[in-house]
Write a protein that holds these residues in place. Sequence first.
Motif, PDB file in Angstrom:
ATOM      1  N   CYS A 169      82.913 -44.330 -55.865  1.00 61.02           N
ATOM      2  CA  CYS A 169      83.458 -43.379 -54.902  1.00 61.02           C
ATOM      3  C   CYS A 169      84.930 -43.652 -54.629  1.00 61.02           C
ATOM      4  O   CYS A 169      85.502 -43.100 -53.703  1.00 61.02           O
ATOM      5  CB  CYS A 169      82.650 -43.402 -53.624  1.00 61.02           C
ATOM      6  SG  CYS A 169      82.588 -45.013 -52.875  1.00 61.02           S
ATOM      7  N   VAL A 170      85.540 -44.515 -55.409  1.00 61.70           N
ATOM      8  CA  VAL A 170      86.987 -44.730 -55.302  1.00 61.70           C
ATOM      9  C   VAL A 170      87.600 -44.659 -56.698  1.00 61.70           C
ATOM     10  O   VAL A 170      86.889 -44.675 -57.706  1.00 61.70           O
ATOM     11  CB  VAL A 170      87.348 -46.125 -54.721  1.00 61.70           C
ATOM     12  CG1 VAL A 170      87.127 -46.159 -53.229  1.00 61.70           C
ATOM     13  CG2 VAL A 170      86.583 -47.212 -55.422  1.00 61.70           C
ATOM     14  N   PHE A 201      84.462 -42.019 -43.089  1.00 61.33           N
ATOM     15  CA  PHE A 201      83.955 -42.003 -44.462  1.00 61.33           C
ATOM     16  C   PHE A 201      83.770 -40.566 -44.919  1.00 61.33           C
ATOM     17  O   PHE A 201      82.690 -40.149 -45.307  1.00 61.33           O
ATOM     18  CB  PHE A 201      82.623 -42.757 -44.537  1.00 61.33           C
ATOM     19  CG  PHE A 201      82.697 -44.127 -43.959  1.00 61.33           C
ATOM     20  CD1 PHE A 201      83.475 -45.109 -44.550  1.00 61.33           C
ATOM     21  CD2 PHE A 201      81.996 -44.446 -42.806  1.00 61.33           C
ATOM     22  CE1 PHE A 201      83.547 -46.386 -44.017  1.00 61.33           C
ATOM     23  CE2 PHE A 201      82.060 -45.726 -42.259  1.00 61.33           C
ATOM     24  CZ  PHE A 201      82.844 -46.693 -42.863  1.00 61.33           C
ATOM     25  N   SER A 202      84.858 -39.778 -44.898  1.00 59.08           N
ATOM     26  CA  SER A 202      84.670 -38.336 -45.077  1.00 59.08           C
ATOM     27  C   SER A 202      84.493 -37.915 -46.525  1.00 59.08           C
ATOM     28  O   SER A 202      84.221 -36.753 -46.781  1.00 59.08           O
ATOM     29  CB  SER A 202      85.804 -37.559 -44.419  1.00 59.08           C
ATOM     30  OG  SER A 202      87.036 -38.049 -44.852  1.00 59.08           O
ATOM     31  N   VAL A 203      84.622 -38.841 -47.494  1.00 59.18           N
ATOM     32  CA  VAL A 203      84.393 -38.454 -48.885  1.00 59.18           C
ATOM     33  C   VAL A 203      82.932 -38.015 -49.074  1.00 59.18           C
ATOM     34  O   VAL A 203      82.640 -37.039 -49.751  1.00 59.18           O
ATOM     35  CB  VAL A 203      84.756 -39.595 -49.852  1.00 59.18           C
ATOM     36  CG1 VAL A 203      84.295 -39.280 -51.267  1.00 59.18           C
ATOM     37  CG2 VAL A 203      86.251 -39.824 -49.827  1.00 59.18           C
ATOM     38  N   CYS A 204      82.028 -38.750 -48.447  1.00 60.97           N
ATOM     39  CA  CYS A 204      80.621 -38.314 -48.447  1.00 60.97           C
ATOM     40  C   CYS A 204      80.180 -38.249 -46.995  1.00 60.97           C
ATOM     41  O   CYS A 204      79.163 -38.825 -46.604  1.00 60.97           O
ATOM     42  CB  CYS A 204      79.742 -39.237 -49.275  1.00 60.97           C
ATOM     43  SG  CYS A 204      79.957 -40.967 -48.871  1.00 60.97           S
ATOM     44  N   ALA A 249      76.639 -49.511 -49.906  1.00 61.45           N
ATOM     45  CA  ALA A 249      76.914 -48.234 -50.580  1.00 61.45           C
ATOM     46  C   ALA A 249      76.615 -48.328 -52.077  1.00 61.45           C
ATOM     47  O   ALA A 249      76.629 -49.422 -52.653  1.00 61.45           O
ATOM     48  CB  ALA A 249      78.370 -47.848 -50.350  1.00 61.45           C
ATOM     49  N   ARG A 294      75.584 -40.377 -55.620  1.00 65.13           N
ATOM     50  CA  ARG A 294      75.944 -41.644 -56.265  1.00 65.13           C
ATOM     51  C   ARG A 294      74.823 -42.670 -56.217  1.00 65.13           C
ATOM     52  O   ARG A 294      74.896 -43.689 -56.890  1.00 65.13           O
ATOM     53  CB  ARG A 294      77.194 -42.225 -55.606  1.00 65.13           C
ATOM     54  CG  ARG A 294      78.413 -41.357 -55.808  1.00 65.13           C
ATOM     55  CD  ARG A 294      79.683 -41.983 -55.258  1.00 65.13           C
ATOM     56  NE  ARG A 294      80.816 -41.186 -55.672  1.00 65.13           N
ATOM     57  CZ  ARG A 294      81.302 -40.156 -54.979  1.00 65.13           C
ATOM     58  NH1 ARG A 294      80.764 -39.817 -53.829  1.00 65.13           N
ATOM     59  NH2 ARG A 294      82.324 -39.469 -55.434  1.00 65.13           N
ATOM     60  N   ARG A 346      87.642 -52.708 -52.364  1.00 71.66           N
ATOM     61  CA  ARG A 346      87.105 -51.815 -51.332  1.00 71.66           C
ATOM     62  C   ARG A 346      86.843 -52.566 -50.031  1.00 71.66           C
ATOM     63  O   ARG A 346      86.242 -53.640 -50.041  1.00 71.66           O
ATOM     64  CB  ARG A 346      85.786 -51.197 -51.820  1.00 71.66           C
ATOM     65  CG  ARG A 346      86.005 -49.946 -52.634  1.00 71.66           C
ATOM     66  CD  ARG A 346      84.809 -49.568 -53.459  1.00 71.66           C
ATOM     67  NE  ARG A 346      83.547 -49.447 -52.734  1.00 71.66           N
ATOM     68  CZ  ARG A 346      83.260 -48.473 -51.884  1.00 71.66           C
ATOM     69  NH1 ARG A 346      84.149 -47.557 -51.600  1.00 71.66           N
ATOM     70  NH2 ARG A 346      82.080 -48.414 -51.291  1.00 71.66           N
ATOM     71  N   PRO A 347      87.281 -51.995 -48.905  1.00 72.20           N
ATOM     72  CA  PRO A 347      87.055 -52.661 -47.620  1.00 72.20           C
ATOM     73  C   PRO A 347      85.638 -52.397 -47.122  1.00 72.20           C
ATOM     74  O   PRO A 347      85.428 -51.570 -46.243  1.00 72.20           O
ATOM     75  CB  PRO A 347      88.107 -52.019 -46.715  1.00 72.20           C
ATOM     76  CG  PRO A 347      88.340 -50.672 -47.304  1.00 72.20           C
ATOM     77  CD  PRO A 347      88.045 -50.759 -48.770  1.00 72.20           C
ATOM     78  N   VAL A 348      84.670 -53.100 -47.715  1.00 69.42           N
ATOM     79  CA  VAL A 348      83.264 -52.778 -47.422  1.00 69.42           C
ATOM     80  C   VAL A 348      82.850 -53.144 -45.998  1.00 69.42           C
ATOM     81  O   VAL A 348      81.783 -52.744 -45.549  1.00 69.42           O
ATOM     82  CB  VAL A 348      82.278 -53.436 -48.422  1.00 69.42           C
ATOM     83  CG1 VAL A 348      82.450 -52.868 -49.807  1.00 69.42           C
ATOM     84  CG2 VAL A 348      82.441 -54.925 -48.434  1.00 69.42           C
ATOM     85  N   ALA A 364      93.587 -49.601 -46.616  1.00 71.09           N
ATOM     86  CA  ALA A 364      93.525 -48.570 -47.664  1.00 71.09           C
ATOM     87  C   ALA A 364      92.100 -48.449 -48.181  1.00 71.09           C
ATOM     88  O   ALA A 364      91.257 -49.317 -47.903  1.00 71.09           O
ATOM     89  CB  ALA A 364      94.466 -48.943 -48.802  1.00 71.09           C
ATOM     90  N   GLU A 365      91.831 -47.363 -48.919  1.00 72.22           N
ATOM     91  CA  GLU A 365      90.454 -47.148 -49.378  1.00 72.22           C
ATOM     92  C   GLU A 365      90.059 -48.093 -50.508  1.00 72.22           C
ATOM     93  O   GLU A 365      88.897 -48.231 -50.820  1.00 72.22           O
ATOM     94  CB  GLU A 365      90.236 -45.686 -49.779  1.00 72.22           C
ATOM     95  CG  GLU A 365      90.871 -45.269 -51.090  1.00 72.22           C
ATOM     96  CD  GLU A 365      92.288 -44.718 -50.925  1.00 72.22           C
ATOM     97  OE1 GLU A 365      92.999 -45.191 -50.003  1.00 72.22           O
ATOM     98  OE2 GLU A 365      92.674 -43.856 -51.711  1.00 72.22           O
ATOM     99  N   TRP A 388      81.453 -31.299 -58.876  1.00 70.23           N
ATOM    100  CA  TRP A 388      82.786 -31.918 -59.081  1.00 70.23           C
ATOM    101  C   TRP A 388      82.786 -32.741 -60.370  1.00 70.23           C
ATOM    102  O   TRP A 388      83.657 -32.617 -61.220  1.00 70.23           O
ATOM    103  CB  TRP A 388      83.133 -32.782 -57.873  1.00 70.23           C
ATOM    104  CG  TRP A 388      84.524 -33.390 -57.905  1.00 70.23           C
ATOM    105  CD1 TRP A 388      85.187 -33.886 -58.990  1.00 70.23           C
ATOM    106  CD2 TRP A 388      85.416 -33.530 -56.796  1.00 70.23           C
ATOM    107  NE1 TRP A 388      86.428 -34.338 -58.618  1.00 70.23           N
ATOM    108  CE2 TRP A 388      86.592 -34.145 -57.282  1.00 70.23           C
ATOM    109  CE3 TRP A 388      85.317 -33.228 -55.443  1.00 70.23           C
ATOM    110  CZ2 TRP A 388      87.674 -34.450 -56.452  1.00 70.23           C
ATOM    111  CZ3 TRP A 388      86.393 -33.536 -54.624  1.00 70.23           C
ATOM    112  CH2 TRP A 388      87.561 -34.134 -55.127  1.00 70.23           C
ATOM    113  N   ARG A 389      81.784 -33.597 -60.515  1.00 66.87           N
ATOM    114  CA  ARG A 389      81.710 -34.426 -61.735  1.00 66.87           C
ATOM    115  C   ARG A 389      81.692 -33.531 -62.967  1.00 66.87           C
ATOM    116  O   ARG A 389      82.348 -33.795 -63.956  1.00 66.87           O
ATOM    117  CB  ARG A 389      80.450 -35.300 -61.750  1.00 66.87           C
ATOM    118  CG  ARG A 389      80.257 -36.331 -60.657  1.00 66.87           C
ATOM    119  CD  ARG A 389      81.334 -37.362 -60.606  1.00 66.87           C
ATOM    120  NE  ARG A 389      82.388 -36.924 -59.705  1.00 66.87           N
ATOM    121  CZ  ARG A 389      82.289 -36.922 -58.374  1.00 66.87           C
ATOM    122  NH1 ARG A 389      81.215 -37.347 -57.783  1.00 66.87           N
ATOM    123  NH2 ARG A 389      83.278 -36.491 -57.611  1.00 66.87           N
TER     124      ARG A 389
END
Lengths: 78, 363
Positions: free
Chosen positions: B354-355, B51-54, B313, B292, B27-29, B3-4, B96-97
């Motif tokens: 980012c999560v 890593f499609s969020v960014c 990150a 970020r 987070r699964p870094v 999971a993210e 977005w923010r």
Amino acid sequence: MCLAIPVKVVELHDGDQATVDVGGVRKEISLALVDGIAVGDYVILHVGYAIQKLDPEEAEKTLALFAELGENMGTAPA
Amino acid sequence: MIAEGKLELDLAWDGQRIAAAKVRSTRPVFACRVLEGRAAEEALRLVPLLFSVCGRAQAVVAAAAADAARGIEADEQTREERERAIAAECLHEYVWRLFIDLPALLGEAARPGDLADLRRRMPAEAGEAEWLDIAADAEELLEQRVFGMRPRDWLALDEARFARWLEDAALPSARMLAKLRAFRCGAPRAFLPWLDETALIQDIAASLAANPAFAAKPLWRGRPAETGALARQHRQPRIAQELAANALSARLLARLTELAALPAQLRRPQAAGVRGATAGEGIGLAAVETARGTLIHRVALEGERVMRYMIVAPTEWNFHPQGAFARGLSGAAARDENEARQAAALLAHALDPCVAYEVKVNA
């Protein structure tokens, strides 16, 4: 470095809302940021919003990759 | 299935102030290790899917790290494309923010429709001519919905005019900035400096080689450091002045300042954000500046095969257990649990994980 896991849209609701299936768990999300989503589509979910529609082939490839990731790949190298 | 992950933010509240803030990350870094053993070309295709969020920044920094590992330099057109991809994604994230996340925290109306509008105008692929259109559209959106004037005019406001702009209650961005000034927390301790080629090799590559777990809890020369818009902009006079008064509003002002400059960067990218470094035979590092903060990839290639992949990150810098979030909340005044919760949410927003995160208050 945010993993983004594809989720499947299982129901559409009024007001840009939808229900998705996240690994067997149903979750309410917003479709306000993406256009043209239908039941059965895969989307990338980020903090409650669908942010991207995936074509089925891309979604399958990504899901296979996540399945492969499993648990042990989440660990630091020795 | 992996999971993210998320951030668990536990506050100890003593009745008057937040005595301590604990950060636990699931987070699964090390998920990027799934790239190991694959051909470099395949790995580069997979990075934005994983890593499609960014995804744009991830794809760019991966390509730049691979270039450095191979000892090649991208041509000018490629460099321009990369800078534009980063700027476009940064614009999207800042908007977005500003239109969705911050309004929710400050009791303002969220505007997902405006963000959706921007997204429609930004195709995944664009040629030179399309970029000029995208830049013009972005400029118009920022003028109408964020600054109330052309972004470049906003950047050029003198002190008196900027003070008047802040009082414009009709503008949500000005109103939110003014509201943030009422909250006292989050004073920064140390900023991550601009990582040039030397720093990437001597500090980052060396730290990762000595301890791969560095990626989970990175330190700058032994100390936690903040990354993001404020870390990049804190020397600018207007932002330094805001920071002397209030850390939360200064972080928003730094973001707005970068946002205002993004249309120009889309139109004519200045090669500034993407840098690479070769740290040994087949070992490439690259860093890019994202919304970020600084995003770093390190790849070790043997021939064209990926042997080792590491990502450091921004979230791991800012939400280090002794980092900007934890230290910034410690000692912050809060009359009740709700105030403690809101301070935590506003500082988390300012440091932009980012999560998803979860705040718990333990009285």
